[in-house]
Write an enzyme that holds these catalytic residues in place. Structure first.
Site, short mmCIF file in Angstrom:
data_model
loop_
_atom_site.label_atom_id
_atom_site.label_comp_id
_atom_site.label_asym_id
_atom_site.label_seq_id
_atom_site.Cartn_x
_atom_site.Cartn_y
_atom_site.Cartn_z
N TYR A 91 0.85 -1.19 0.00
CA TYR A 91 0.00 0.00 0.00
C TYR A 91 0.89 1.24 0.00
O TYR A 91 2.03 1.19 0.44
CB TYR A 91 -0.86 0.01 1.27
N CYS A 107 0.24 -21.94 14.55
CA CYS A 107 -1.12 -22.16 14.08
C CYS A 107 -1.05 -22.96 12.79
O CYS A 107 -0.30 -22.61 11.88
CB CYS A 107 -1.80 -20.83 13.82
N ASP A 270 -6.90 -17.53 3.92
CA ASP A 270 -6.13 -17.43 2.69
C ASP A 270 -5.95 -18.80 2.04
O ASP A 270 -6.14 -19.83 2.68
CB ASP A 270 -4.75 -16.82 2.99
C1 LIG Z 1 -2.79 -6.07 6.10
C2 LIG Z 1 -1.67 -5.39 5.54
C3 LIG Z 1 -1.41 -4.04 5.85
C4 LIG Z 1 -2.28 -3.27 6.82
O1 LIG Z 1 -3.53 -3.08 6.30
P1 LIG Z 1 -4.60 -2.19 7.08
O2 LIG Z 1 -5.84 -2.39 6.29
O3 LIG Z 1 -4.09 -0.79 7.06
O4 LIG Z 1 -4.69 -2.71 8.47
C5 LIG Z 1 -0.33 -3.44 5.26
N1 LIG Z 1 0.45 -4.09 4.40
C6 LIG Z 1 0.21 -5.37 4.05
C7 LIG Z 1 1.11 -6.02 3.07
C8 LIG Z 1 -0.84 -6.05 4.61
O5 LIG Z 1 -1.06 -7.34 4.29
S1 SF4 Z 2 -0.96 -17.14 12.64
FE1 SF4 Z 2 1.14 -17.63 12.02
S2 SF4 Z 2 2.33 -15.81 12.55
FE2 SF4 Z 2 0.41 -15.71 13.72
S3 SF4 Z 2 0.86 -16.70 15.69
FE3 SF4 Z 2 -0.01 -18.24 14.37
S4 SF4 Z 2 1.78 -19.24 13.44
FE4 SF4 Z 2 2.47 -17.29 14.26
#
Ligand SMILES: *Cc1c(COP(=O)(O)O)cnc(C)c1O
Ligand code: SF4
Length: 373
Positions: A91, A107, A270
């Site tokens: 972004y 996780c 995802d």
């Molecule tokens: C989620 C994310 C953010 C933060 O996104 P917000 O909508 O501002 O919370 C910034 N950079 C990346 C690459 C992300 O995946």
């Molecule tokens: S989701 Fe992934 S990065 Fe977040 S606490 Fe769990 S294992 Fe760690």
């Protein structure tokens, strides 16, 4: 030794270790852990009542992880948006900065399954390169520390990173994404809070997936952080068998507010390799959102987002039937109990205020509120 360090050291990381507590198939665990590490610390283990429950499902390895033929390693194409190692600059005004590889638990559904638990991904050199990149790009005003879990770094390392970021004039806010308050709340110490609060404004987003993760311990960790002036948000991933249920999510959101955590995002899972068995359909997510909006405090309603495969960023998904009709005179909308209401646009007061609006063959008689009637 601090309690959190002892708990981490006593974590279960092997099939034999886990078999001492739960009735599991050791071969299955062994095969899976060869590919993706396991860590279940004693605190989180204590939240598991039985093998297939919503807490256990999140951290107990499953053979499905290594049999996934559907998903991909880096579904959000983070590597493609990475100008230097461990920075994701997607972004315009903010970056994700991966500063840790360790987590309080691993996780099974993690989006960064390709990286977590692998120490070589983060070194003092990648941290320095990341800080230099941020320093050199004055368009960045918001840095999100992530990983792995940044709060698994020791106090000194956390302070060094916060201090370096705070020295950069264009950095307005620092965010930390963590699972520590929900999965290893003992890590939130007075000492840690005292460090973080020297670098305000710092925001913390906490990963919470199930109401059973809210305990006396996690509540007290959140209170300490809030009392240090850190605004707390939550991030929740919709997971099959864990929380893909409107009432479970409503209960979670309400309990989060009660411990001063403001729900921020609910994520659609995802397309990460090794996690296909956790995915729910988006219709379920929309039903979950409809069960929140209007039915409980607006503060308990987060954004429901899909992080677009390929790197499109987070896209908010809203129930699509709130807005029934819109033109330059009138808006027809549906409320949470399915009743229809209208709102007249800001039009010339001399226009007649009663109109017939028709859509999809249905006639809706609309009573305007402005004008002469
Ligand atoms: C989620 C994310 C953010 C933060 O996104 P917000 O909508 O501002 O919370 C910034 N950079 C990346 C690459 C992300 O995946
Ligand atoms: S989701 Fe992934 S990065 Fe977040 S606490 Fe769990 S294992 Fe760690």
């Amino acid at each position: 030794m601090e309690e959190w360090k002892r708990l981490l050291r006593e974590s279960i990381t092997t099939a034999e270790g886990l078999a001492g507590y739960l009735d599991v198939d050791q071969d299955e665990i062994r095969d899976t852990v060869r590919r993706y590490p396991m860590r279940i610390n004693p605190y989180f283990l204590g939240l598991i009542r039985e093998k297939g429950d919503p807490i256990g499902l999140q951290v107990i390895p499953d053979r499905e992880e290594i049999e996934d033929r559907v998903c991909i390693e880096d579904p959000l194409n983070e590597e493609g948006d990475s100008p230097v190692p461990n920075i994701v600059h997607r972004y315009p005004d903010r970056v994700l900065f991966l500063v840790a590889t360790q987590c309080p638990v691993y996780c099974r559904f993690c989006t960064r399954k390709r990286k977590v638990g692998t120490p070589r991904f983060v070194t003092s050199s990648t941290i320095q390169t990341g800080i230099d990149y941020i320093k050199g790009n004055s368009g960045i005003r918001d840095v999100i520390l992530s990983g792995g879990d940044p709060l698994l770094l020791v106090d000194n390392e956390i302070e060094r990173i916060l201090e370096a970021l705070r020295r950069i004039p264009h950095i307005e806010i620092i965010r930390i994404g963590t699972r520590v308050p929900s999965a290893l709340p003992q890590r939130i110490t007075k000492g840690l809070c005292n460090i973080i609060k020297r670098y305000h404004p710092v925001y913390i987003n906490i990963h919470f997936n199930h109401p059973d993760e809210i305990t006396e311990e996690s509540k007290s960790a959140c209170e300490m952080l809030s009392d240090a002036g850190i605004p707390l948000g939550s991030q929740t991933v919709l997971l099959k068998g864990v929380n893909d249920d409107p009432d479970i999510i409503k209960r979670l959101m309400q309990r989060l507010l009660a411990i001063r955590v403001r729900p921020y995002y609910i994520y659609q899972a995802d397309l990460t390799l090794g996690t296909n068995h956790f995915r729910t359909d988006v219709g379920t997510g929309i039903r979950i959102m409809k069960n929140l909006m209007g039915f409980t405090s607006g503060l308990a309603v987060p954004h429901y987002v899909i992080d677009a495969p390929g790197g499109g960023g987070k896209i908010a998904i809203l129930p699509d039937d709130n807005l029934v009709y819109i033109d330059n005179k009138i808006v027809i909308m549906r409320n949470y109990t399915d009743k229809t209401y209208s709102y007249p646009q800001a039009i010339d007061l001399n226009e007649p205020c009663v109109q017939n609006v028709s859509r999809q063959g249905e006639e809706i008689r609309v009573q305007g509120t402005g004008g002469r009637g």
